[in-house]
Design a protein around this motif. Structure first.
Motif, PDB file in Angstrom:
ATOM      1  N   GLN A  13       0.842  -1.189   0.000  1.00  0.00           N
ATOM      2  CA  GLN A  13       0.000   0.000   0.000  1.00  0.00           C
ATOM      3  C   GLN A  13       0.883   1.246   0.000  1.00  0.00           C
ATOM      4  O   GLN A  13       2.055   1.208   0.399  1.00  0.00           O
ATOM      5  CB  GLN A  13      -0.911  -0.003   1.220  1.00  0.00           C
ATOM      6  CG  GLN A  13      -1.988  -1.077   1.163  1.00  0.00           C
ATOM      7  CD  GLN A  13      -3.022  -0.905   2.248  1.00  0.00           C
ATOM      8  OE1 GLN A  13      -2.721  -0.411   3.333  1.00  0.00           O
ATOM      9  NE2 GLN A  13      -4.252  -1.312   1.963  1.00  0.00           N
ATOM     10  N   ALA A  14       0.306   2.339  -0.455  1.00  0.00           N
ATOM     11  CA  ALA A  14       1.030   3.604  -0.471  1.00  0.00           C
ATOM     12  C   ALA A  14       1.571   3.912   0.932  1.00  0.00           C
ATOM     13  O   ALA A  14       0.879   3.713   1.931  1.00  0.00           O
ATOM     14  CB  ALA A  14       0.121   4.727  -0.932  1.00  0.00           C
ATOM     15  N   GLN A  86       4.795   5.120  -3.506  1.00  0.00           N
ATOM     16  CA  GLN A  86       3.599   5.765  -4.028  1.00  0.00           C
ATOM     17  C   GLN A  86       3.094   4.998  -5.245  1.00  0.00           C
ATOM     18  O   GLN A  86       3.861   4.271  -5.883  1.00  0.00           O
ATOM     19  CB  GLN A  86       3.910   7.210  -4.407  1.00  0.00           C
ATOM     20  CG  GLN A  86       4.385   8.064  -3.242  1.00  0.00           C
ATOM     21  CD  GLN A  86       3.362   8.126  -2.122  1.00  0.00           C
ATOM     22  OE1 GLN A  86       2.157   8.301  -2.351  1.00  0.00           O
ATOM     23  NE2 GLN A  86       3.831   7.956  -0.887  1.00  0.00           N
ATOM     24  N   PRO A  87       1.819   5.150  -5.602  1.00  0.00           N
ATOM     25  CA  PRO A  87       1.296   4.426  -6.765  1.00  0.00           C
ATOM     26  C   PRO A  87       2.112   4.666  -8.035  1.00  0.00           C
ATOM     27  O   PRO A  87       2.225   3.755  -8.871  1.00  0.00           O
ATOM     28  CB  PRO A  87      -0.121   4.971  -6.903  1.00  0.00           C
ATOM     29  CG  PRO A  87      -0.520   5.316  -5.492  1.00  0.00           C
ATOM     30  CD  PRO A  87       0.736   5.846  -4.865  1.00  0.00           C
ATOM     31  N   SER A 121      -3.183   2.500  -3.853  1.00  0.00           N
ATOM     32  CA  SER A 121      -3.522   3.719  -3.097  1.00  0.00           C
ATOM     33  C   SER A 121      -4.553   3.434  -2.022  1.00  0.00           C
ATOM     34  O   SER A 121      -5.139   2.359  -1.956  1.00  0.00           O
ATOM     35  CB  SER A 121      -4.055   4.776  -4.060  1.00  0.00           C
ATOM     36  OG  SER A 121      -5.160   4.274  -4.781  1.00  0.00           O
TER      37      SER A 121
END
Length: 121
Positions: A13-14, A86-87, A121
């Motif tokens: 996950q972010a 981050q994505p 995200s």
């Protein structure tokens, strides 16, 4: 036959972290600069980070202060510590290294097959 094998990819996950590894194997006399590159979905391959034999590093602006590249020359291994993912970091990550096979050869670039990193995200 020289091979570069990446490992450590996955889905996070972010804000999470991952650590990629790249190990070179086979008959060789030396490894010069090593580096990490990535290719996002539908995008071009881009440099992420490089590290010289002496440990000098260079980073893409997009990953500075978040990613750290390191290597162990005795183990022919390089790592990429990725924090605050981050994505937009989603990509296939490739290891590359300039390797000299024999004393009569110049160093030539070798590539691994890549490892997928997916950041949700």
């Amino acid at each position: 036959q020289v091979q570069l094998v990446e490992s450590g990819g996955g889905e996070v996950q972010a804000g999470g972290s991952l650590r990629l590894s790249c190990e070179a194997s086979g008959s060789m006399i030396g490894i010069n600069t090593m580096g990490w590159f990535r290719q996002p979905p539908g995008g071009k391959r881009e440099m992420v980070a490089t590290i010289s034999t002496a440990g000098a590093t260079r980073y893409a602006d997009s990953v500075k202060d978040r990613f750290t590249v390191s290597r162990d020359n005795a183990r022919n291994t390089m790592w990429l510590q990725m924090n605050s993912l981050q994505p937009e970091d989603t990509a296939v990550y490739y290891c590359s290294a300039y390797i000299t096979i024999t004393y009569s050869d110049d160093a030539v670039p070798y590539w691994g097959k890549g490892t997928q990193v997916t950041v949700s995200s």
